[in-house]
Design an enzyme around this catalytic site. Structure first.
Site, PDB file in Angstrom:
ATOM      1  CD  GLU A  49      13.889  19.796  -2.005  1.00 36.37           C
ATOM      2  OE1 GLU A  49      14.477  19.223  -2.915  1.00 36.37           O
ATOM      3  OE2 GLU A  49      12.333  19.575  -1.961  1.00 36.37           O
ATOM      4  N   GLY A  60      15.584   5.256  -3.402  1.00 33.99           N
ATOM      5  CA  GLY A  60      15.930   6.159  -2.544  1.00 33.99           C
ATOM      6  C   GLY A  60      15.342   5.697  -1.166  1.00 33.99           C
ATOM      7  CD  GLU A 100       9.087   8.683  -2.634  1.00 38.07           C
ATOM      8  OE1 GLU A 100      10.046   8.080  -2.821  1.00 38.07           O
ATOM      9  OE2 GLU A 100       9.023  10.029  -2.482  1.00 38.07           O
ATOM     10  CG  HIS A 103      -1.745  11.503  27.307  1.00 42.40           C
ATOM     11  ND1 HIS A 103      -2.328  11.398  28.560  1.00 42.40           N
ATOM     12  CD2 HIS A 103      -0.866  10.228  27.466  1.00 42.40           C
ATOM     13  CE1 HIS A 103      -2.191  10.377  29.298  1.00 42.40           C
ATOM     14  NE2 HIS A 103      -1.081   9.753  28.623  1.00 42.40           N
ATOM     15  CE  LYS A 111      11.657  15.418  -7.043  1.00 40.60           C
ATOM     16  NZ  LYS A 111      12.514  14.439  -7.347  1.00 40.60           N
TER      17      LYS A 111
HETATM   18  O1  F6P Z   1      11.325  13.526  -4.664  1.00 31.89           O
HETATM   19  C1  F6P Z   1      11.400  12.111  -4.305  1.00 31.89           C
HETATM   20  C2  F6P Z   1      12.887  11.652  -4.151  1.00 31.89           C
HETATM   21  O2  F6P Z   1      13.284  11.371  -5.556  1.00 31.89           O
HETATM   22  C3  F6P Z   1      12.905  10.474  -3.275  1.00 31.89           C
HETATM   23  O3  F6P Z   1      12.434   9.203  -3.781  1.00 31.89           O
HETATM   24  C4  F6P Z   1      14.169  10.293  -2.935  1.00 31.89           C
HETATM   25  O4  F6P Z   1      14.321   9.389  -1.732  1.00 31.89           O
HETATM   26  C5  F6P Z   1      14.425  11.772  -2.934  1.00 31.89           C
HETATM   27  O5  F6P Z   1      13.922  12.452  -3.688  1.00 31.89           O
HETATM   28  C6  F6P Z   1      15.749  12.367  -2.618  1.00 31.89           C
HETATM   29  O6  F6P Z   1      16.383  12.105  -3.869  1.00 31.89           O
HETATM   30  P1  F6P Z   1      18.049  12.108  -3.828  1.00 31.89           P
HETATM   31  O7  F6P Z   1      18.519  10.992  -3.194  1.00 31.89           O
HETATM   32  O8  F6P Z   1      18.315  11.751  -5.348  1.00 31.89           O
HETATM   33  O9  F6P Z   1      18.505  13.370  -3.715  1.00 31.89           O
END
Ligand code: F6P
Length: 547
Positions: A219, A274, A360, A391, A511
């Site tokens: 992403e 993370g 998580e 509400h 993933k």
């Molecule tokens: O998919 C979960 C995860 O690994 C989280 O634990 C983490 O915060 C997020 O993706 C983002 O990961 P990165 O900082 O390596 O892009």
């Protein structure tokens, strides 16, 4: 684990667990109403404060005995030793063979925490100092973009822990931010996210902070590439990247591969998970927004809660109590979810932030010994800011069939006074916890003149547990305390359940499949598919629509 290591029994086999199960039976007929009637000192006895937080646990279905039994359990599973192991850098994240040292991110300059022979505190402060200098240069205009224009918009690109923390904290502390800077947070791979975020921004005045611990996240890299194309469409010169992109990561190699000069990278370490990283360089966008001094105040708040967690006795320890009372409901009262209800619009994103932190971390069904757990672990965490929730879903909390223990978070004074809004906001918060605890009996309903046939519908059973968290006002310090409170709550619970709160293997399979399916979606109409019938049908529909 070696074959000679003693095997830790599952928590459910401990006598302290059995003692709690028996106590639960005894508590079945207790009500919060009766507990208050029986003990005029109850509210005081079950309220604990530390620095700027006052937490009132008295509207829970607990007694002094409950707290005693819960803390016995915490001692039996070795919580004090585990806390010490975390703070001293032992590799307690056993499935990834790592220390868990987010507490080092807010250590004082003169502290020392040694991991593998290296004191990590000087490194932490070196990065904080670089972040501070960089944030200053954006805020005072001395850092300029490729065409010499001042930076006026900052876009954080990241997801999960590389988004939720800074996005939540930026919103929470918006009142402390430089209002001349436009801050955006882009996370979703849905192109609508970045498309909307970039609308109206001037590439010459825009800085992208690409935030990813691994720098491999689909992403984030997809959004970062789109941002780069957007920038180069207008500035045309590749050299512009150096003035408009910085990276936050533990992976210098991947940062360089993406095309960001590692001189423009702010690092952190594999011992920061993370979801525990908002006070590392992952908080760079926040620091740019609120400035280094306010960021430092936030770190002081984290540190204050760390000290409390490490030193307070278990039965007066805020994260420990929050965690243990959560276990009381989750495991002994079968509560499946827990709500977090901040009476603060600024904390709008706090429930979403906590969802990652809690779910998580503790959404696990295999324990540290590799056994399938026997019983429930992490509760489903959810919430909305009050008064909006009142509400919407509060009906179910008041009169539904499910027990939903709820944390109410509020401030005695508003960050900025707007008429009598704050008084009304807090009146609602206090009213909700009172109504949930004490309800309204059938007799009380009838006494108020309600018709007999409608009366049962107007009864509030009460006995719905809540915890009230109050602070003087929402400051960076208070936010730091609050986040650390929940971080350590999660650790307390994970320790009792005997699970690893610091890995997240459960996100991996999706993933891998997504990468494979992305190939299938872009392959020709007739390309073979090797999926179940349902998934294959969805892929064919997509191919057809995008022919
Ligand atoms: O998919 C979960 C995860 O690994 C989280 O634990 C983490 O915060 C997020 O993706 C983002 O990961 P990165 O900082 O390596 O892009």
């Amino acid at each position: 684990m070696s074959t000679t290591d003693p095997v830790t029994p599952p928590v459910q086999e401990r006598p302290e667990w059995e003692a709690l199960a028996q106590h639960r039976e005894a508590m079945a007929s207790e009500t919060i109403r009766d507990l208050f009637a029986a003990d005029p000192q109850r509210a005081e006895a079950l309220t604990v404060d530390d620095n700027d937080l006052v937490v009132d646990f008295s509207k829970n279905i607990v007694t002094g005995e409950t707290i005693g039994l819960l803390t016995d359990l915490a001692r039996a599973v070795g919580l004090p030793q585990r806390i010490d192991d975390m703070f001293t850098g032992k590799p307690i994240n056993t499935t990834e063979h790592r220390s868990v040292l987010h507490v080092a991110l807010r250590a004082s300059r003169d502290d020392s925490i040694v991991v593998d022979g290296t004191d990590v505190v000087p490194e932490v402060h070196e990065v904080l100092d670089r972040m501070g200098d960089f944030a200053d240069s954006i805020r005072d205009g001395s850092f300029t973009g490729h065409t010499g224009k001042r930076i006026r918009s900052v876009v954080n690109i990241g997801i999960g822990g590389s988004d939720l923390g800074p996005a939540m904290a930026f919103e929470a502390l918006a009142a402390y931010s430089d209002r001349d800077l436009t801050m955006k947070f882009v996370s979703n791979v849905d192109g609508a996210d970045i498309d909307e975020a970039l609308r109206g921004l001037d590439p010459q005045e825009t800085l992208f902070i690409v935030c990813s611990k691994t720098f491999t996240t689909l992403e984030t890299l997809t959004n970062a590439r789109t941002a780069r194309d957007w920038l180069l469409d207008s500035l045309t010169d590749e050299a512009a990247i150096g003035k408009h992109f910085v990276a936050v990561s533990t992976n210098a190699e991947k940062v360089a591969e993406f095309g960001i000069d590692t001189a423009n990278m702010f690092g952190f370490w594999d011992w920061v998970g993370g979801r525990y990283s908002m006070d590392s360089a992952v908080g760079l966008s926040l620091m740019v927004a609120i400035g280094r001094d306010q960021f430092s105040d936030m770190l002081s708040g984290f540190r204050a809660m760390d000290t409390h967690f490490r030193t307070a006795p278990l039965d007066r320890n805020l994260p420990v109590l929050l965690g243990l009372i959560g276990i009381w409901y989750n495991n002994f009262w079968n509560a499946e979810t827990q709500a977090v209800l901040p009476y603060s619009q600024y904390l709008n994103r706090f429930p979403a932030y906590l969802q990652q932190l809690e779910m998580e971390s503790n959404g696990k069904s295999v324990d540290l010994e590799g056994r399938t757990v026997d019983g429930q672990t992490g509760a489903i965490s959810w919430g909305q800011p009050g008064t909006n929730g009142q509400h919407a879903f509060f009906q179910l909390i008041h009169q539904g069939t499910k027990m939903i223990p709820s944390d109410f978070i509020g401030y005695l004074t508003p960050v900025r006074e707007v008429g009598d809004h704050h008084l009304l906001l807090m009146a609602n918060m206090f009213a909700q916890t009172e109504a949930l605890a004490f309800g309204k009996t059938l007799d009380e309903v009838l006494e108020s003149g309600v018709d007999v046939d409608v009366a049962p519908h107007r009864v509030f059973p009460g006995n719905r547990p809540t915890t009230t968290i109050l602070a003087p006002t929402l400051t960076p310090f208070v936010l730091g305390q609050l986040v650390a409170l929940y971080e350590h709550k999660v650790f307390t619970q994970g320790t009792v359940w005997g699970i690893n709160s610091f890995d997240q293997w459960g996100v991996e399979l999706g993933k891998v499949l997504a990468t494979r399916i992305a190939d299938d979606l872009s392959a020709g109409d007739d390309a073979d598919l090797d999926h179940d019938a349902s998934t294959s049908a969805a892929i064919r529909r997509f191919r057809e629509a995008n022919r």
